[in-house]
Design an enzyme around this catalytic site. Structure first.
Site, PDB file in Angstrom:
ATOM      1  CE1 TYR A  26      48.880  21.075  41.869  1.00 58.37           C
ATOM      2  CE2 TYR A  26      50.336  22.977  42.017  1.00 58.37           C
ATOM      3  CZ  TYR A  26      49.197  22.301  42.413  1.00 58.37           C
ATOM      4  OH  TYR A  26      48.374  22.857  43.367  1.00 58.37           O
ATOM      5  NE  ARG A  57      45.753  41.900  41.619  1.00 60.22           N
ATOM      6  CZ  ARG A  57      45.714  43.150  42.093  1.00 60.22           C
ATOM      7  NH1 ARG A  57      46.743  43.953  41.933  1.00 60.22           N
ATOM      8  NH2 ARG A  57      44.645  43.579  42.724  1.00 60.22           N
ATOM      9  CB  CYS A  75      39.128  40.836  43.114  1.00 58.84           C
ATOM     10  SG  CYS A  75      40.495  39.930  43.881  1.00 58.84           S
ATOM     11  CB  CYS A 105      42.700  40.350  50.458  1.00 63.81           C
ATOM     12  SG  CYS A 105      41.174  39.359  50.425  1.00 63.81           S
ATOM     13  CB  CYS A 141      34.976  35.897  47.901  1.00 64.06           C
ATOM     14  SG  CYS A 141      35.543  37.551  47.403  1.00 64.06           S
ATOM     15  CB  ALA A 195      31.113  45.819  59.562  1.00 62.28           C
TER      16      ALA A 195
END
Length: 496
Positions: free
Chosen positions: A176, A313, A359, A362, A379, A410
């Site tokens: 930046y 991480r 987490c 991904c 998320c 699911a």
């Protein structure tokens, strides 16, 4: 307590923080209002992490001026938006959490391509190619323009302190505008803001002095930067252990920066790595090992006496504890780990590590949604992120008998939610194990986080009392026999 060092208090400047866990800065895309302030959804998003026990929250990139560059989707400190900053401070303070606002001088040459396509000429330290549109050359800011930005930082800091904000982090990372000024590959200036490393750091140091002058000497300011860029050249990053010549900042210069920044009066350093040219480091995916940038913070910590924050991480509590206990960093910053589970700190403090939703690295529900789908931050494994108030799981007034066909991700999530809401849940899976595609997806060593997610689901379903029926196929006869009130079909997909 299992993680004693992680929950020791610490101070940045004169601001006391209750533990060594920080929420890393992430732009809350889609949760910003037209004035650049925080929407109620954004305040709920941060407050949930405070409720979960984090010691320090560092907001995402926030602009202080729109004179040389449009705000785009970032927050913006001004008199119209400042009340939302005050509301945020009061909300997180209720839980004993401190809040630092991350301020940026701008994106410079890494401003998004759509803004350039609309006719805006990007700016930078020097005339260099725009990252997203390399056929366009950024315009070098004039000395007077840089000085105007410096002045804007002081005024913004004064507003933020009055609003109850506890401190500031300057975004000098990832290529930046501050980073473009401080790095030789991007800065070819011949005025007072170019030349030696000391002169290339003049811009952020003048900003530091403006903040201290307007907001007070005791108002803490942290500088976040990459100790090493991992750049082979423009738009070309380097992989771990690759033999190459560093085109950006290397470790030796990064350590010299640490010394100069402490000498200038910064109250802490947030040590990262990478840039837009090497996103593999700035936004480490699942393929990067946990704690992939701890070594950077450890080297910087040897050079300074001010607190050092590490990132990259660090969502495994045992690792976070080890980092602090071994003196490699003073504070660990968690980003996506707190998107997946905002109560990570509380669960770690209570020794309930197996309860922490992991987490998987991904990027699908966070970075990808924001940058490529233009959707609010969320998320992939915690859809309540960014919708904390809307997705509150209340208990149903009339519990129902729920039958779920399919024990993949699911089906397991449906079972978990239905059980939390007070329903009687039976989950059927015709295979030998729960998990569906997660089973095959977790086989490679570099995807072990998917196995951690699968293990978490199994533990949750057991804890919630979900009845599991393996090697049983749901048939019309079974449905007639069980007489469920609701049926959820989660039988998965078939490869094409």
């Amino acid at each position: 307590m299992k993680f004693e060092r992680l929950f020791e208090p610490i101070s940045i400047g004169k601001v006391n923080i209750k533990n060594r866990i920080a929420m890393a800065p992430m732009v809350p895309g889609g949760l910003v209002d037209h004035d650049g302030g925080f929407t109620q959804r954004a305040i709920d998003y941060y407050t949930e992490r405070a409720f979960g026990g984090v010691g320090l929250i560092i907001s995402g990139c926030t602009k202080v001026s729109e004179k040389v560059e449009p705000r785009t989707t970032l927050m913006f400190v001004n008199r119209r938006s400042i009340s939302s900053f005050s509301e945020l401070a009061e909300s997180v303070h209720y839980y004993g959490t401190r809040i630092f606002i991350q301020l940026t001088a701008g994106l410079g040459s890494v401003i998004v391509g759509s803004v350039i396509d609309s006719g805006f000429k990007p700016v930078s330290a020097s005339a260099i190619p725009a990252f997203w549109r390399p056929n366009v050359t950024a315009r070098a800011l004039t000395t007077e323009e840089v000085e105007e930005i410096v002045d804007a930082f002081g005024k913004a800091a004064q507003l933020l302190r009055a609003a109850g904000i506890d401190g500031i982090e300057l975004h000098g990372h990832e290529g930046y505008l501050f980073d473009q000024f401080s790095t030789a590959i991007w800065n070819k200036r011949n005025d007072k803001y170019g030349g030696s490393l000391e002169d290339r750091l003049r811009f952020p140091i003048e900003v530091l002095n403006a903040i201290k002058d307007k907001a007070g000497k005791d108002f803490p300011v942290v500088y976040r930067y990459g100790l090493k860029h991992y750049m082979k050249g423009f738009r070309t990053g380097a992989l771990p252990h690759e033999d190459y010549v560093e085109a950006g900042r290397d470790v030796a210069e990064g350590l010299e920066m640490a010394k100069l920044l402490e000498k200038a009066g910064f109250d802490g350093l947030h040590v990262d790595a990478g840039s837009y040219d090497s996103w593999y480091w700035a936004h480490p995916p699942t393929y990067q090992p946990h704690g992939c940038m701890v070594d950077m913070a450890a080297e910087a910590k040897k050079c300074v006496t001010i607190p050092v924050i590490t990132v990259g991480r660090l969502g495994i509590p045992e690792l976070a504890e080890k980092v602090v206990a071994e003196g490699k960093a003073d504070i660990v910053a968690l980003g996506r780990a707190l998107l997946a589970d905002p109560h990570w700190p509380r669960k770690a403090r209570e020794g309930k590590v197996e309860e922490i939703r992991p987490c998987t690295g991904c990027h699908d529900g966070c970075l990808h949604r924001e940058m490529y789908q233009f959707k609010p931050i969320s998320c992939a494994i915690n859809p309540a992120t960014g919708r904390e108030r809307l997705y509150t799981l209340g208990v149903v007034t009339q519990p129902q008998k729920v039958l779920i066909a399919g024990g993949g991700v699911a089906g397991m999530e449906a079972a978990r939610v239905a059980a939390i809401r007070g329903c009687e849940v039976t989950l059927y899976e015709k295979g030998e194990k729960l998990g569906g595609h997660l089973i095959a997806g977790s086989v490679p060593d570099f995807k072990r986080d998917i196995k951690r997610l699968l293990d978490w689901y199994v533990i949750q379903l057991e804890r919630l009392g979900v009845k599991i029926r393996l090697q049983v196929e749901v048939t019309p006869e079974l449905i007639k026999k069980e007489k469920p009130d609701k049926i959820i079909i989660a039988t998965g997909s078939t490869p094409i």
